[in-house]
Design an enzyme around this catalytic site. Structure first.
Site, PDB file in Angstrom:
ATOM      1  N   LYS A  39     -36.301 -21.247 -79.807  1.00  0.00           N
ATOM      2  CA  LYS A  39     -35.213 -20.626 -78.878  1.00  0.00           C
ATOM      3  C   LYS A  39     -35.332 -19.119 -78.611  1.00  0.00           C
ATOM      4  O   LYS A  39     -35.745 -18.109 -79.407  1.00  0.00           O
ATOM      5  CB  LYS A  39     -34.125 -20.954 -79.526  1.00  0.00           C
ATOM      6  CG  LYS A  39     -32.886 -20.496 -78.937  1.00  0.00           C
ATOM      7  CD  LYS A  39     -31.466 -21.002 -79.397  1.00  0.00           C
ATOM      8  CE  LYS A  39     -31.039 -19.801 -80.367  1.00  0.00           C
ATOM      9  NZ  LYS A  39     -30.380 -18.805 -79.688  1.00  0.00           N
ATOM     10  N   ASP A  66     -31.788 -19.904 -74.212  1.00  0.00           N
ATOM     11  CA  ASP A  66     -30.697 -19.886 -74.564  1.00  0.00           C
ATOM     12  C   ASP A  66     -29.739 -18.431 -74.094  1.00  0.00           C
ATOM     13  O   ASP A  66     -29.453 -17.533 -74.862  1.00  0.00           O
ATOM     14  CB  ASP A  66     -30.456 -19.907 -76.081  1.00  0.00           C
ATOM     15  CG  ASP A  66     -28.942 -19.989 -76.666  1.00  0.00           C
ATOM     16  OD1 ASP A  66     -28.139 -20.656 -75.616  1.00  0.00           O
ATOM     17  OD2 ASP A  66     -28.704 -19.395 -77.779  1.00  0.00           O
ATOM     18  N   LYS A  68     -27.024 -18.709 -72.118  1.00  0.00           N
ATOM     19  CA  LYS A  68     -25.510 -19.133 -71.822  1.00  0.00           C
ATOM     20  C   LYS A  68     -25.006 -18.611 -70.754  1.00  0.00           C
ATOM     21  O   LYS A  68     -23.987 -17.878 -70.955  1.00  0.00           O
ATOM     22  CB  LYS A  68     -24.906 -18.902 -73.228  1.00  0.00           C
ATOM     23  CG  LYS A  68     -25.375 -19.178 -74.426  1.00  0.00           C
ATOM     24  CD  LYS A  68     -24.378 -18.826 -75.763  1.00  0.00           C
ATOM     25  CE  LYS A  68     -24.983 -19.190 -77.028  1.00  0.00           C
ATOM     26  NZ  LYS A  68     -26.267 -18.434 -77.463  1.00  0.00           N
ATOM     27  N   ASP A  71     -20.827 -17.947 -65.373  1.00  0.00           N
ATOM     28  CA  ASP A  71     -20.779 -16.930 -64.080  1.00  0.00           C
ATOM     29  C   ASP A  71     -20.026 -17.902 -62.835  1.00  0.00           C
ATOM     30  O   ASP A  71     -19.817 -19.147 -63.068  1.00  0.00           O
ATOM     31  CB  ASP A  71     -21.989 -16.298 -63.415  1.00  0.00           C
ATOM     32  CG  ASP A  71     -21.591 -14.949 -63.010  1.00  0.00           C
ATOM     33  OD1 ASP A  71     -20.973 -14.859 -62.107  1.00  0.00           O
ATOM     34  OD2 ASP A  71     -22.176 -14.114 -63.437  1.00  0.00           O
ATOM     35  N   THR A 126     -20.506 -21.162 -82.927  1.00  0.00           N
ATOM     36  CA  THR A 126     -20.383 -21.415 -84.365  1.00  0.00           C
ATOM     37  C   THR A 126     -19.678 -20.261 -85.079  1.00  0.00           C
ATOM     38  O   THR A 126     -19.522 -20.571 -86.554  1.00  0.00           O
ATOM     39  CB  THR A 126     -21.584 -21.962 -84.962  1.00  0.00           C
ATOM     40  OG1 THR A 126     -22.848 -21.051 -84.510  1.00  0.00           O
ATOM     41  CG2 THR A 126     -21.829 -23.368 -84.772  1.00  0.00           C
ATOM     42  N   ARG A 217     -31.739 -16.755 -88.629  1.00  0.00           N
ATOM     43  CA  ARG A 217     -31.991 -15.834 -89.762  1.00  0.00           C
ATOM     44  C   ARG A 217     -32.520 -16.388 -91.219  1.00  0.00           C
ATOM     45  O   ARG A 217     -33.184 -15.676 -91.949  1.00  0.00           O
ATOM     46  CB  ARG A 217     -30.722 -14.957 -89.959  1.00  0.00           C
ATOM     47  CG  ARG A 217     -30.514 -13.842 -88.964  1.00  0.00           C
ATOM     48  CD  ARG A 217     -29.071 -13.459 -88.808  1.00  0.00           C
ATOM     49  NE  ARG A 217     -28.282 -14.343 -88.131  1.00  0.00           N
ATOM     50  CZ  ARG A 217     -26.823 -14.068 -88.131  1.00  0.00           C
ATOM     51  NH1 ARG A 217     -26.330 -12.955 -88.128  1.00  0.00           N
ATOM     52  NH2 ARG A 217     -26.307 -15.241 -87.761  1.00  0.00           N
TER      53      ARG A 217
END
Ligand code: C5P
Length: 237
Positions: A39, A66, A68, A71, A126, A217
């Site tokens: 990603k 990604d 996102k 607009d 999340t 992470r």
């Protein structure tokens, strides 16, 4: 290296969130492109741009871009088309951009007859807490909000939904198995939460019938990323 694709379990997308190419490539070079998806998010894309995506393609990786998009419909239409031109595997837009924006994104992929990228909508981050939803004026529960945006996105023809793990089961029930579920906020015990709020374990992701889990992470900050990945795969078997 354990191969999660040999078992019926969520496929693993590694969130390549690094601040420089050298660190990113150190991890990429350890990964098998036939097993793991990558990603590319706002950080890496802003630093390294399309050229980096082309390099990862040459190494055989499927890329989830990604960014996102959120607009006006015309801008999202053009941005989606430009992203698909890169030959990526999947891309994301924000469901909260509304019906017209979602339809514009879907329409942008009509000309990509062979193998258009999967188009997915982010429902709620999340990291978001219910109180934060209220702070931006949304007076329904986080779960109701996620279900509403999931249904809207799926009705607009999108291929799947990004949502917290806890809502995945309900979304599959509501929209059926065709709707792909992509879930970030994956943690195993002893992992740091960082800024995430709605987390689940890889084992729960399998139980909830999630299609793809996004792990950042826990892997990118690990001294032994492959050992960690093996642990994650084992926990889902
Ligand atoms: O490091 P961590 O595993 O928390 O990374 C999660 C990744 O998934 C990040 O790249 C973040 O941008 C992304 N993401 C998320 N929540 C969403 C959508 C994407 O955490 N709803």
């Amino acid at each position: 290296m354990l191969n999660p694709n040999l078992f019926k379990m969520p496929k693993i997308i590694i969130a390549l969130d690094f601040c420089n190419k050298k660190s990113a490539m150190k991890l990429v070079n350890l990964l098998n492109p036939s097993i793991y998806y990558l990603k590319i998010g706002k950080e890496m894309f802003t630093i390294l741009g399309c050229k980096f995506i082309k390099e990862l393609h040459k190494l055989g990786f499927n890329i989830f871009l990604d960014l996102k998009f959120h607009d006006i419909p015309n801008t999202v239409f053009n941005a989606t088309k430009a992203a698909a031109d890169l030959g990526i595997w999947m891309l994301s837009v924000h469901a909260s951009g509304g019906k017209k924006m979602l339809i514009a994104a879907k329409r942008a992929l009509q000309s990509f007859k062979n193998n258009p990228p999967l188009l997915i909508a982010v429902t709620a981050l999340t990291s978001l807490k219910e109180v934060e939803l209220q702070e931006i004026g949304i007076q329904i529960s986080l779960t109701e909000y996620i279900l509403k945006l999931s249904k809207l996105s799926y009705d607009c023809g999108l291929d799947g939904i990004v949502c917290p793990g806890k809502e995945a089961k309900k979304i599959k029930f509501l929209l059926g198995n065709q709707c792909k579920i992509i879930t970030p906020g994956i943690r195993i015990s002893k992992d740091l939460l960082y800024d995430q709020n709605n987390i689940i374990t890889p084992k729960e992701a399998k139980e909830f019938n999630i299609d793809y889990i996004v792990i950042g992470r826990s892997i990118t900050m690990s001294k032994h990323p492959i050992k960690k990945l093996d642990l994650i795969v084992k926990s889902m078997q």
